[in-house]
Write a protein that holds these residues in place. Sequence first.
Motif, PDB file in Angstrom:
ATOM      1  N   GLU A 186       0.830  -1.209   0.000  1.00  0.00           N
ATOM      2  CA  GLU A 186       0.000   0.000   0.000  1.00  0.00           C
ATOM      3  C   GLU A 186       0.878   1.278   0.000  1.00  0.00           C
ATOM      4  O   GLU A 186       0.698   2.164   0.840  1.00  0.00           O
ATOM      5  N   PRO A 187       1.817   1.403  -0.922  1.00  0.00           N
ATOM      6  CA  PRO A 187       2.785   2.502  -0.841  1.00  0.00           C
ATOM      7  C   PRO A 187       2.204   3.884  -1.131  1.00  0.00           C
ATOM      8  O   PRO A 187       2.879   4.883  -0.911  1.00  0.00           O
ATOM      9  N   THR A 188       0.963   3.944  -1.618  1.00  0.00           N
ATOM     10  CA  THR A 188       0.373   5.252  -1.946  1.00  0.00           C
ATOM     11  C   THR A 188      -0.840   5.596  -1.093  1.00  0.00           C
ATOM     12  O   THR A 188      -1.354   6.706  -1.181  1.00  0.00           O
ATOM     13  N   SER A 189      -1.310   4.683  -0.259  1.00  0.00           N
ATOM     14  CA  SER A 189      -2.598   4.892   0.411  1.00  0.00           C
ATOM     15  C   SER A 189      -2.563   6.001   1.461  1.00  0.00           C
ATOM     16  O   SER A 189      -3.600   6.576   1.792  1.00  0.00           O
ATOM     17  N   ALA A 190      -1.382   6.339   1.995  1.00  0.00           N
ATOM     18  CA  ALA A 190      -1.286   7.386   3.013  1.00  0.00           C
ATOM     19  C   ALA A 190      -1.056   8.765   2.398  1.00  0.00           C
ATOM     20  O   ALA A 190      -0.866   9.742   3.130  1.00  0.00           O
ATOM     21  N   LEU A 191      -1.108   8.861   1.058  1.00  0.00           N
ATOM     22  CA  LEU A 191      -0.773  10.103   0.362  1.00  0.00           C
ATOM     23  C   LEU A 191      -2.007  10.690  -0.321  1.00  0.00           C
ATOM     24  O   LEU A 191      -2.968   9.980  -0.615  1.00  0.00           O
ATOM     25  N   ASP A 192      -1.962  12.007  -0.590  1.00  0.00           N
ATOM     26  CA  ASP A 192      -3.056  12.624  -1.321  1.00  0.00           C
ATOM     27  C   ASP A 192      -2.983  12.215  -2.793  1.00  0.00           C
ATOM     28  O   ASP A 192      -1.988  11.660  -3.260  1.00  0.00           O
ATOM     29  N   LEU A 193      -4.066  12.470  -3.537  1.00  0.00           N
ATOM     30  CA  LEU A 193      -4.202  11.938  -4.889  1.00  0.00           C
ATOM     31  C   LEU A 193      -3.088  12.403  -5.828  1.00  0.00           C
ATOM     32  O   LEU A 193      -2.549  11.611  -6.609  1.00  0.00           O
ATOM     33  N   SER A 194      -2.741  13.685  -5.797  1.00  0.00           N
ATOM     34  CA  SER A 194      -1.704  14.174  -6.701  1.00  0.00           C
ATOM     35  C   SER A 194      -0.346  13.556  -6.378  1.00  0.00           C
ATOM     36  O   SER A 194       0.426  13.214  -7.280  1.00  0.00           O
ATOM     37  N   THR A 195      -0.064  13.385  -5.081  1.00  0.00           N
ATOM     38  CA  THR A 195       1.199  12.763  -4.676  1.00  0.00           C
ATOM     39  C   THR A 195       1.204  11.282  -5.031  1.00  0.00           C
ATOM     40  O   THR A 195       2.232  10.738  -5.446  1.00  0.00           O
ATOM     41  N   GLN A 196       0.055  10.621  -4.883  1.00  0.00           N
ATOM     42  CA  GLN A 196      -0.062   9.222  -5.287  1.00  0.00           C
ATOM     43  C   GLN A 196       0.355   9.043  -6.738  1.00  0.00           C
ATOM     44  O   GLN A 196       1.122   8.127  -7.076  1.00  0.00           O
ATOM     45  N   ALA A 197      -0.153   9.916  -7.601  1.00  0.00           N
ATOM     46  CA  ALA A 197       0.144   9.807  -9.033  1.00  0.00           C
ATOM     47  C   ALA A 197       1.640   9.943  -9.302  1.00  0.00           C
ATOM     48  O   ALA A 197       2.202   9.207 -10.129  1.00  0.00           O
ATOM     49  N   ARG A 198       2.295  10.857  -8.601  1.00  0.00           N
ATOM     50  CA  ARG A 198       3.740  11.058  -8.814  1.00  0.00           C
ATOM     51  C   ARG A 198       4.549   9.859  -8.304  1.00  0.00           C
ATOM     52  O   ARG A 198       5.550   9.481  -8.924  1.00  0.00           O
ATOM     53  N   ILE A 199       4.109   9.263  -7.197  1.00  0.00           N
ATOM     54  CA  ILE A 199       4.809   8.086  -6.674  1.00  0.00           C
ATOM     55  C   ILE A 199       4.626   6.898  -7.608  1.00  0.00           C
ATOM     56  O   ILE A 199       5.567   6.135  -7.868  1.00  0.00           O
ATOM     57  N   VAL A 200       3.420   6.719  -8.143  1.00  0.00           N
ATOM     58  CA  VAL A 200       3.170   5.646  -9.104  1.00  0.00           C
ATOM     59  C   VAL A 200       4.048   5.837 -10.336  1.00  0.00           C
ATOM     60  O   VAL A 200       4.668   4.882 -10.827  1.00  0.00           O
TER      61      VAL A 200
END
Length: 285
Positions: A186-200
């Motif tokens: 779950e490496p993106t679940s603790a992040l906001d949507l825009s940050t999730q996209a950059r991490i992905v």
Amino acid sequence: MSTTNITSPVAVRDQPLLSLRNLDVAYRSRGFRKPPAHIIRDVSVDIHPGEIVGLVGESGSGKTTLGRAVLGLAPVVGGEVIFDGQDISGLTRRQRRPFAKDIQVIFQDPYSSLNPALTIEEILAEPLLANGEKTGRETVRDLLDKVHLPRDAGRRLAREFSGGQRQRIAIARALALNPRLIICDEPTSALDLSTQARIVDLLLELQERTGVAMLFITHDLDVVRVVSHRIAVMLHGEIVETGPSAVITSNPQHPYTQRLLMAAPVPDPKRQAERRESRRQLAQS
């Protein structure tokens, strides 16, 4: 439960890097003569070199426990965890040490996965030193470059960074030993949507550059659709459907997968209401 199997788009002529065979995981129950609590039952999944397999399901489905079993952190009571042709499920921590370099993990919460008392340079050097690898400031700077952080960030503490930056540091730490497999819990679940996209985007860039295989654990079908070559859907500790990402997310066969897909929000309120009603009817069927 029946499982829908669909041919993988990844070349299956290669020997799987990781092969879970009829895996069972159970924890001891408190109380006299209470049977063990089974979390994972009869799970079989393959991950080939360079492949990203998404493991998706709701909270409590057993996803994280499966990742912990691969890492040797959950009690395997049946089946096999075969890595690079060797069953590692019954190995002690010392016996697993030669494999630790090849199997790394990115945890869900970047706030708690980094030691607040250490500088970023010390955090990134730690796995290298523990495995007898040479390390230095230039090595740390190269790792920071890979995750698009300033080269002088090594002198700072984790608390001085945002959540997305901390997750980049955690990714850099996972890459330090050039692993062959990364468990992304779950490496993106603790992040906001825009940050999730950059991490992905970063994970996809790194995977393409390094060829590392990944087990990407998530509850979000929208994320796993973008990231994964193949998807395995987990319900109550069992795999109920597997297949190529495009097929699973466009034409799911199992009712549970269909409900997960309908749970994803869409911008159109009317369509969202229709999906909510369809999901309700599926849940009642």
